[in-house]
Design a protein around this motif. Structure first.
Motif, PDB file in Angstrom:
ATOM      1  N   LYS A 536       0.882  -1.270   0.049  1.00 24.16           N
ATOM      2  CA  LYS A 536      -0.227  -0.170   0.298  1.00 24.16           C
ATOM      3  C   LYS A 536       0.522   0.579   0.378  1.00 24.16           C
ATOM      4  N   ASP A 544       8.257  -6.722  10.068  1.00 25.36           N
ATOM      5  CA  ASP A 544       7.130  -7.854   9.623  1.00 25.36           C
ATOM      6  C   ASP A 544       5.399  -7.275   9.984  1.00 25.36           C
ATOM      7  N   THR A 545       5.923  -6.348  11.019  1.00 25.86           N
ATOM      8  CA  THR A 545       5.013  -5.943  11.569  1.00 25.86           C
ATOM      9  C   THR A 545       5.192  -4.171  11.954  1.00 25.86           C
ATOM     10  N   LEU A 547       4.578  -1.310  10.768  1.00 25.61           N
ATOM     11  CA  LEU A 547       3.583  -0.545   9.519  1.00 25.61           C
ATOM     12  C   LEU A 547       2.495  -0.329  10.118  1.00 25.61           C
ATOM     13  N   GLN A 548       1.944  -1.787  10.636  1.00 25.80           N
ATOM     14  CA  GLN A 548       0.934  -2.045  11.346  1.00 25.80           C
ATOM     15  C   GLN A 548       0.582  -1.557  12.435  1.00 25.80           C
ATOM     16  N   LYS A 549       2.139  -0.638  13.710  1.00 23.88           N
ATOM     17  CA  LYS A 549       1.438  -0.154  14.581  1.00 23.88           C
ATOM     18  C   LYS A 549       1.275   0.912  14.582  1.00 23.88           C
ATOM     19  N   LYS A 550       1.053   1.820  16.236  1.00 23.66           N
ATOM     20  CA  LYS A 550       0.404   2.883  15.967  1.00 23.66           C
ATOM     21  C   LYS A 550       1.853   4.610  15.360  1.00 23.66           C
ATOM     22  N   TYR A 574       8.373   0.462  22.095  1.00 26.26           N
ATOM     23  CA  TYR A 574       8.461  -0.985  20.818  1.00 26.26           C
ATOM     24  C   TYR A 574       7.039  -0.941  20.404  1.00 26.26           C
ATOM     25  N   ARG A 575       5.683  -0.226  21.402  1.00 24.30           N
ATOM     26  CA  ARG A 575       4.343   0.148  20.509  1.00 24.30           C
ATOM     27  C   ARG A 575       4.048   0.860  19.748  1.00 24.30           C
TER      28      ARG A 575
ATOM     29  N   THR B 453      -3.733   1.113  25.032  1.00 24.86           N
ATOM     30  CA  THR B 453      -2.522   0.610  24.578  1.00 24.86           C
ATOM     31  C   THR B 453      -2.735  -0.237  23.220  1.00 24.86           C
ATOM     32  N   HIS B 455      -4.811   0.051  19.469  1.00 25.69           N
ATOM     33  CA  HIS B 455      -4.937   0.873  18.360  1.00 25.69           C
ATOM     34  C   HIS B 455      -5.231   0.617  17.619  1.00 25.69           C
ATOM     35  N   LYS B 457      -6.636  -0.037  13.512  1.00 24.08           N
ATOM     36  CA  LYS B 457      -6.154  -0.061  12.293  1.00 24.08           C
ATOM     37  C   LYS B 457      -6.680  -0.728  10.798  1.00 24.08           C
ATOM     38  N   ARG B 462      -6.103  -4.086  17.603  1.00 23.35           N
ATOM     39  CA  ARG B 462      -4.999  -4.351  17.625  1.00 23.35           C
ATOM     40  C   ARG B 462      -4.466  -3.592  18.661  1.00 23.35           C
ATOM     41  N   ASP B 464       0.012  -3.843  20.093  1.00 25.34           N
ATOM     42  CA  ASP B 464       0.987  -4.416  20.729  1.00 25.34           C
ATOM     43  C   ASP B 464       2.050  -4.528  21.037  1.00 25.34           C
ATOM     44  N   ASP B 465       2.976  -5.263  20.946  1.00 29.02           N
ATOM     45  CA  ASP B 465       4.194  -5.751  21.707  1.00 29.02           C
ATOM     46  C   ASP B 465       3.735  -5.543  22.743  1.00 29.02           C
ATOM     47  N   ILE B 475       6.941 -10.117  23.254  1.00 29.59           N
ATOM     48  CA  ILE B 475       6.863  -8.791  23.284  1.00 29.59           C
ATOM     49  C   ILE B 475       6.081  -9.670  21.474  1.00 29.59           C
ATOM     50  N   ASN B 477       2.952  -8.974  18.830  1.00 30.89           N
ATOM     51  CA  ASN B 477       1.706  -8.393  18.326  1.00 30.89           C
ATOM     52  C   ASN B 477       0.665  -8.869  18.445  1.00 30.89           C
ATOM     53  N   ASP B 544       0.669 -12.322  16.029  1.00 35.06           N
ATOM     54  CA  ASP B 544       0.867 -12.181  13.833  1.00 35.06           C
ATOM     55  C   ASP B 544       1.656 -12.639  13.579  1.00 35.06           C
ATOM     56  N   THR B 545       2.521 -13.517  14.118  1.00 33.00           N
ATOM     57  CA  THR B 545       3.825 -14.792  13.226  1.00 33.00           C
ATOM     58  C   THR B 545       4.601 -15.704  14.077  1.00 33.00           C
TER      59      THR B 545
END
Lengths: 750, 750
Positions: A536, A544-545, A547-550, A574-575, B453, B455, B457, B462, B464-465, B475, B477, B544-545
């Motif tokens: 996108k 891997d992830t 770009l999925q985060k805040k 990290y989040r 925590t 968000h 998307k 979701r 994360d972390d 740690i 997602n 996620d992974t």
């Protein structure tokens, strides 16, 4: 002016910063810019003398210790202090108090620092005391001092000099970047005071000894008394001065690593050769003349910047270990930050400067890393690998010293970074012996690490649970930087076996137990390497992830919350999409053939918005890639941040030592950034641009047997082969120059 | 037989295990099963007396400390030792040496342990010494001992008893599950020896005092001497015995938490009430009779298993704090493993037993957690949240005590686990006051944590972390367990505000500053909660992974490499599909409406293959879900592992204390597993099955105002309302029973 740094600020904070800025060193010995006589008001000083790699071993304590966490770490020690010279004139102690004028200069052409105090009083009239000091480039063990005392009228003078073995390291429990304990790690074993003063100390655990012998000469007759007490050897001269008196003092350091067991004898022998401060100073200047010629880098149009550049190159020279046991500490030999450890900073940020200007030093730096290969193989096994070499995140003598594995051991990219620097060396020098003796073995063992770390899944080679350069996101799968660097490592590991001559290959194959098809499996893994890409955004994903985060709201984060790592729990960092430094952008710089132009550009724009540059390793990369993408003015703005980072103390922690990687980054930003240099399998390449603020920029590099000078002017670039013959590309055009030839090509505004 | 545990093994290893197995306690006071006289050969003993929540504060040292890492932790202290009774007969010290026969019994019906020594010698003939001890359920401060000495011929006897304040905690630097330092944390403040012996100690940092007073009575006339020395108070009786002599001894413990400042006075007062060991023993037996009746759980067909079950329930009763400052330590009060900390073990593994059999204790456990809500709100802010409550991973008094955040603070699910137990309590009791006073506030603050925590998307909420229950993958997602539990938490938080009466809602809305639309936002987040699902495997992905990683080859891993956490670096574990314990399967157990039957079954089969059960929290979950999926024999095999885990020391670390969560798991496996009980918004539900090995299984639970007995036979299940009226479901059928009514339903073989 650009050859000198002058700073007369005597506020406590700046004095600590100046201790780092005015530090002198030669890659073996480093001495902070402390005052011979100490401070008047401040009781805070990091009084430091360091020998590269001279360390003790200390326990690491964990609140909760898990399997294969390192149990000890190495710590660069503050060694014997021989800076102290105390002077009394008519009973009054000389010190840079309020009524005393002070001028302090670091002279980078001559490799000396000079501090001049002057005042007037009723008895002695005007008095001028000048301290000069240098750490010799021609005799690595030597720290030389000269004090000139000039009184207007006759005065009674007392001068004491001290060699002090009762020393400790600095500690600060509140900053994770500075050591928090184990300050006292040296025992005084012997103290002597005769013609010379000398002290020998031994470490608590690492079984290393360090010795310092000092001798002095006074230009006038004087009574001399000596004494030893509590680990100190002291001498005191008492005399009546009239006019000028000069004290010359030589301190020589020896240690177990470089001088075996005969520390005292060797020191005495070395001291014999020291007879004249002037001669020592001349040799120093001659050495530096050659250095400044080899590494010429000049900008016309901005003296402050020119000063910053010289300052940074000067400190790089001062910091690089040139022997088998040492490398470049993250803070050089200018302070105790990061405890004298060697990081990837060397390979990625500092090595290129040496590679292109001082290949002997570059080769020595690689040989040091190579000497840690066995330790890296052992570490890989400890962590749970069946094969391969896992280099430690931070180390002095090869053991992992990181006590926080998510941002330490997990940074597997260190092994690929080291591999990268080995490959670069081979590309620049084409030394066949290097291929046979070092390169193939190092790449084989690191390639094996990647094979054991990653795995093939659905046709993709994936590398899980590592940390990339950006420590604001730890323990991720398929970090783009790591995967791309591993790919390069794997491809080159396979290529080495093809480049080797058959007889060399055969010998190595046996020694390294290369299995049938092993090299082919590396190629296959490299070919299928998964490089995360967001369809996108059409950019490379940091992992891997990511770009999925805040997205962290940098604009609304108050200034005092930076650097974020000192104000937020790692989980919070990290989040979010927030980077401490360039990560994917750095991969695009190092491996530009991994992505097309547009992907690199879009990635740059994306990551720039979420990067705090809380790491001093960040600016130079953003500068270089801005230049790459044609945004010369942005490249310039980022570059500005690197060139004077320490001089202006913009990261607020220069007191702990200089940011050596950033200093290397300055050179990178100029040569790889504005001049657009790249080193590839296809050869040497330039894509030069010049910022509007400058009239011109010139620099020199070595390429195989040639010395090339490049000069960028507003409207043209000029390539001149000062020495030897070479071929390179300017954008798509191939240029060949014989010795003495030059070529000028017009430059168009970016 | 099933009421008793007998173990006469005197090898060093087993003695340490027995110290845990024979530990006595009452939720306030816990005393390990040490020998009054100490051991003959072994010099290793964890001699321990613990008061629930009585702790000191110790520094946490980090090799590298980052922002908001906890600086101190709490540590349950080994308090004053009043176990010691030393006996000499004809000058010979009584000890369980080789020529001495020993029989040792834990009597779970009477709440006593008895140890009988017997031997014959020339002078005194046959001698029998019997030690009895109990920790009272009816006077929580009381530890009572009785020694019976029977000599065949007249003998000279000396008995000494000691109250010792010079005590330390046990430490083991090599095991992350045991403390590694800070052993000595108590200072003796006062020692007295008169009619009573008494010692008062104070902690180094937490400012808490503990006091022990002891008195004794001898059945025969004797000379009595007392002394105090080095933190010990001692009394010695000297007399001539013929036949039987009985020493009765009462020790009473008071502490700052429960007794304020008048520790000595209150202890003296309590001691006055102690007059007869027999009366104390009767009260103890009566208390336990009620307990065993309330929590009846019987299996016909396997006495060993029945013994294991009784043992586990007995220790649950012994370990649960019943006051405002205490909870259930992970090892109960039977040892120092995990330093007396409270984890999610309480809410998810132990709380259900109390909820369904002793709702008063259950309520008290929740009130304790509720008392930590303010600390959890402060912790959330520290870590970087703008709102909400983040409960600590391990704690005694509310502060985070985890020194390794990836497997500690990162386990955000703890907040949802606590919320889950609050919701379960409300579903079982329907107490409106609980909704108003506790439930709504707790769910509101935990819901706020999830909102801050996670968000939104691409239409998914979701998180994360975070780290899920499985600590072999940290740690990550969108951990399925965490997201599913957060969803339940968010939905119920919104539901609370609808269940509240308007006047209560209004008051709470003001106090909790509920914003307009806030509850609606929770519902929306819950509705859009991302629950990772693998389309190819058609199972819920652990995160996620997880399913993209390499699969650990468990079959080829040597036995001695388990538990993996003691043999592999965490990064190696993280890099594989390998689970320490049930994670996604646990979510399916707790929230069965989150997935359809087939997804749950496929997930079970998948995760079972990659789970090591290195955590004692794992077996019971796999047992329950095997029963759920109709594999009764597999359920039975897993269950077997839980019931005797400590008795048979299968995890090899029972010496550090009992595995309380696993003990709760035994009850869960029987009642939630084989009887298929579930508590839902729709009410109480059973789906019973019976393993082939058993003839029958019976148990009792409370449901609102009713007491229900359930009996599973080979061919039928029988539900009987012993007390009160209730309605529930058996599979799809709704059953209503009035007091005294029962219903029998045929069972089909699974």
């Amino acid at each position: 002016m650009s050859w000198q740094l002058v700073n007369n600020d005597r506020r406590e904070e700046q004095l600590l910063v100046n201790e780092s800025l005015f530090a002198l060193g030669n890659g073996f010995l480093g001495i902070r810019g402390n005052f011979e006589e100490g401070y008047v008001h401040s009781n805070k000083s990091v009084r430091g003398t360091y020998i590269n790699a001279f360390h003790d071993i200390t326990d690491i304590t964990y609140g909760e210790k898990l399997y294969a966490f390192p149990e000890t770490q190495q710590k660069l020690l503050n060694v014997i202090d021989s800076q102290t010279i105390l002077i009394s004139i008519n009973g009054r102690r000389v010190a840079a108090g309020e009524e005393v004028q002070m001028e302090r200069t670091l002279d980078m052409a001559r490799g000396q620092s000079v501090r001049k105090l002057s005042w007037t009083d009723q008895e002695a009239g005007q008095t001028i005391v000048t301290f000069r000091r240098l750490v010799s480039f021609t005799m690595k063990e030597l720290f030389a001092q000269q004090v000139e005392i000039e009184t207007e009228r006759e005065a009674s003078v007392q001068i004491s000099t001290v060699v002090n073995g009762d020393v400790s390291n600095f500690s600060d429990p509140d900053d994770p970047r500075v050591a928090s304990g184990h300050a006292k790690r040296l025992t005084v074993e012997q103290t002597d005071a005769g013609d010379m003063l000398s002290v020998t100390c031994r470490t608590y655990e690492s079984n290393l000894s360090v010795h310092c012998s000092a001798k002095s000469a006074l230009s006038t007759a004087a009574e001399r008394k000596v004494s030893t007490e509590a680990g100190r050897a002291k001498e005191t001269y008492t005399f009546t001065s009239s006019g000028k008196t000069v004290l010359t003092r030589w301190s020589v350091y020896t240690d177990t690593y470089r001088h075996g067991e005969q520390l005292t004898n060797q020191a005495a022998q070395l001291l014999q050769a020291c007879t004249s401060f002037e001669e020592t100073a001349e040799a120093q200047e001659a050495y530096l003349q050659q250095f400044w010629s080899d590494s010429l880098l000049e900008i016309d149009g901005d003296p402050d910047l020119q000063q910053g550049i010289r300052f940074n190159l000067f400190h790089l020279l001062q910091s690089a270990g040139r022997d088998a046991v040492s490398n470049i500490p993250a803070k050089g030999l200018s302070g105790e930050g990061y405890e004298g450890h060697y990081f990837w900073d060397t390979e990625i940020y500092m090595f290129p400067f040496f590679l292109m200007t001082r290949p002997d030093t570059a080769r020595q730096l690689l040989k040091y890393r190579f000497s840690l290969l066995e330790a890296a193989k052992i570490r890989a096994k400890e962590v749970g690998h069946t094969k391969g070499a896992l280099f430690p995140w931070r180390t002095i003598s090869g053991g992992e010293c990181s006590a926080f594995f998510p941002a330490g051991t997990a940074q597997y990219h260190i092994s690929a970074d080291i591999a990268y620097s080995f490959i670069q060396y081979y590309l620049v020098t084409e030394e066949q012996a290097f291929l046979t003796d070092y390169l193939t073995e190092l790449l084989t063992e690191t390639a094996r690490l990647w094979m054991d770390t990653g795995h093939m899944k659905d046709g993709q080679f994936r590398i899980d649970d590592v940390t990339g350069p950006d420590e604001y996101t730890c323990i991720v799968n398929n970090n783009f930087y790591t995967n791309a660097m591993a790919q390069y490592n794997l491809n080159w590991a396979a290529a080495c076996w093809e480049l080797l001559e058959e007889k060399d290959a055969e010998a190595l194959r046996g020694r390294l137990q290369l299995e049938e098809g092993e090299a082919a499996s590396w190629k296959k893994a490299a070919e299928h390497m998964y490089l995360p890409y967001d369809e996108k955004l059409r950019i490379h994903a940091q992992d891997d992830t990511f770009l999925q985060k805040k997205v962290w709201d940098l604009a609304s984060t108050p200034k005092e919350k930076f650097p974020l790592l000192l104000n937020y729990h790692p989980l919070t960092l990290y989040r979010y999409q927030v980077c401490k430094q360039a990560d994917t952008v750095l991969a695009h710089f190092l491996l530009e053939d991994t992505a097309d132009e547009e992907t690199m550009k879009r990635s740059y724009d994306y990551y720039e918005k979420v990067t705090t540059h809380d790491s001093s390793l960040s600016y130079c990369v953003f500068s270089m890639m801005a230049a790459r993408h044609g945004d010369v003015e942005k490249a310039y703005r980022y570059f500005i941040e690197t060139a004077r980072l320490d001089i202006d103390n913009t990261h607020q922690n220069t007191k702990d030592g200089l940011h050596l990687a950033n200093m290397g980054g300055t050179w990178l930003a100029l040569v790889y950034g504005f001049a657009g240099m790249r080193i590839k399998a296809s050869g040497l390449l330039f894509r030069p641009v010049l910022p509007k603020a400058w009239k011109s920029m010139s620099f020199r590099i070595r390429w195989r047997n040639a010395l090339l000078e490049v000069r960028l002017d507003k409207d043209k670039v000029r390539y001149e082969a000062l020495d030897g013959t070479l071929t390179f590309r300017h954008h798509e055009d191939t240029i060949s120059l014989k010795e003495g030839e030059f070529k000028e090509i017009p430059l168009h505004e970016g």
